[in-house]
Enzyme design. Structure first.
Site, PDB file in Angstrom:
ATOM      1  N   ALA A 161       0.929  -1.185   0.076  1.00  0.00           N
ATOM      2  CA  ALA A 161      -0.045  -0.177  -0.016  1.00  0.00           C
ATOM      3  C   ALA A 161       0.759   1.077  -0.052  1.00  0.00           C
ATOM      4  O   ALA A 161       1.999   1.185   0.530  1.00  0.00           O
ATOM      5  CB  ALA A 161      -0.806  -0.210   1.304  1.00  0.00           C
ATOM      6  N   LYS A 162       0.530   2.056  -0.847  1.00  0.00           N
ATOM      7  CA  LYS A 162       1.149   3.437  -0.646  1.00  0.00           C
ATOM      8  C   LYS A 162       0.386   4.262   0.517  1.00  0.00           C
ATOM      9  O   LYS A 162      -0.373   5.085   0.391  1.00  0.00           O
ATOM     10  CB  LYS A 162       0.983   4.419  -1.894  1.00  0.00           C
ATOM     11  CG  LYS A 162       2.080   5.483  -1.970  1.00  0.00           C
ATOM     12  CD  LYS A 162       2.238   5.985  -3.418  1.00  0.00           C
ATOM     13  CE  LYS A 162       2.768   7.350  -3.375  1.00  0.00           C
ATOM     14  NZ  LYS A 162       4.255   7.375  -2.790  1.00  0.00           N
TER      15      LYS A 162
END
Ligand code: PMP
Length: 289
Positions: A157-158
Site C-alpha cells: 500500500a502507498k
C-alpha cells in the site's frame, strides 16, 4: 506560485467539489492524523495528460482496501476530479497529489468504522525532485532503518504510515549532505530509496530488487518494460549490500524522481553511464508521447 503549502492561491478538489486552496482543511480530531489511516498517490501531468493516471487511481483504491477502507469514488470519478483540479488551476504540467483518509467522526479510538472516508486532490508545480542530481548523479546515504516485513505492515500500500521511517532516513541523509537514503529490507537485502525504486547495471545487464516488501512503482514497471523492449536483460532478484561494490551504474525511478542517476551510495561510486542516460531520456520521451 510560492509560499507555504497551506498558504497559496488556487483550488483543491475536496470530497466532491473544488474549494479555495486555503480552505482545504481538516479537523484536529481527524482519525488519520492520530493513527495514520491515510493512503495517497503522487502523479505527474505532462502536457495535459497524467502519465498512468488510471493506474494511479486503481492503486489508490487498492491501498485503501489494504488498510481496510473503501474510497467512496470510482476510478472514473477520481480521474475526473484530477483533471478538474488541474483545469481549475490552469496547469498542464504539474505534480498531482491524491489523498484518501479516515476523517473525524463518531470514533476517536483506534477503531474507525463510524468515521467518514474522505478524498482530496491537490497539485503543484514541481521540477526535478533531486535538483541537479538529474545531470550529475545523486548522492545517497545508507539508512539505518529497514523496510518492514509484509507480515508487519501492508507494504504494497502507498500508505502514510510507511513513510515515517522514510522521513527519518531522509533527514539523516540530508544532514550528511546526501539527497536521499538507500534502505535495506528486514532481511538485509537492498530495497529502495525513501520515495523511489533502485536499479543497477553490471556488464550490460540490469539488476533491481524484487518488490516483495516495498512498492512496485509504476515507474519501475515502465522502466523494466522499456529495458526489455531494448533487448536488455533485467534481473529482478534479492540483492545483497556487498554487491554494491560490483555495480557500475545506478539510477532511481519514481513519479517524482522520474529516472534520476545515482553517483554515490555510502562509499560506493557509480558512473552516470550511457545506459542510465538512455533510460532517462527514453522515459522523458515516453511520458510526453
Ligand atoms: N517507493 C516509494 C517508497 C515511493 O514513495 C515511490 C513513489 N510513489 C516509489 C517507490 C515509486 O513509485 P511510482 O513509480 O509508482 O511513483
Amino acid at each position: 506560485m510560492a509560499g507555504a503549502y497551506d498558504d497559496r492561491d488556487g483550488k483543491i478538489w475536496m470530497d466532491g467539489k473544488l474549494v479555495e486552496w486555503r480552505d482545504a482543511k481538516v479537523h484536529i480530531l481527524t482519525h488519520a492524523l492520530h493513527y495514520a489511516s491515510s493512503v495517497f498517490e503522487g502523479e505527474r501531468c505532462y502536457d495535459g495528460k497524467i502519465f498512468k493516471g488510471v493506474e494511479h487511481s486503481i492503486r489508490l483504491r487498492k491501498s485503501a482496501e489494504l488498510l481496510d477502507f473503501e474510497i467512496p469514488y470510482s476510478v472514473e470519478e477520481i480521474e475526473a476530479a484530477k483533471y478538474a483540479m488541474l483545469a481549475a488551476n490552469g496547469w498542464t504540467n504539474a505534480y498531482v497529489r491524491a489523498i484518501a483518509w479516515r476523517g473525524a467522526g463518531d470514533d476517536m479510538g483506534v477503531s474507525a468504522r463510524r468515521n467518514p472516508v474522505r478524498l482530496a486532490i491537490a497539485g503543484w508545480e514541481w521540477g526535478n525532485y533531486y535538483g541537479d542530481a538529474k545531470m550529475k548523479g545523486a548522492k545517497l546515504d545508507i539508512s539505518k532503518w529497514r523496510r518492514p516485513d509484509p507480515k508487519t505492515i501492508p507494504s504494497a500500500a502507498k500508505a502514510a504510515g510507511l513513510y515515517m521511517i522514510c522521513t527519518m532516513s531522509k533527514h539523516a541523509a540530508e544532514a550528511k549532505g546526501c539527497s536521499d537514503a538507500l534502505m535495506m529490507d528486514y532481511r538485509g537485502y537492498v530495497a529502495e530509496a525513501t520515495g523511489a525504486n533502485v536499479f543497477f547495471v553490471k556488464n550490460g545487464e540490469v539488476h533491481t530488487p524484487l518488490p516483495d516488501c516495498f512498492l512496485n512503482g509504476l515507474t519501475r514497471q515502465t522502466v523494466i518494460e522499456m529495458l526489455k523492449g531494448k533487448g536488455i536483460t533485467v534481473h529482478e532478484r534479492h540483492i545483497e549490500p556487498v554487491e554494491l561494490a560490483g555495480f557500475e551504474q545506478c539510477w532511481l525511478t519514481g513519479t517524482a524522481a522520474e529516472v534520476t542517476p545515482v553517483g554515490k551510495i555510502g562509499d560506493f561510486h557509480f558512473e552516470v553511464g550511457a545506459l542510465t542516460r538512455d533510460v532517462a531520456e527514453s522515459y522523458e520521451k515516453l511520458v510526453r508521447a
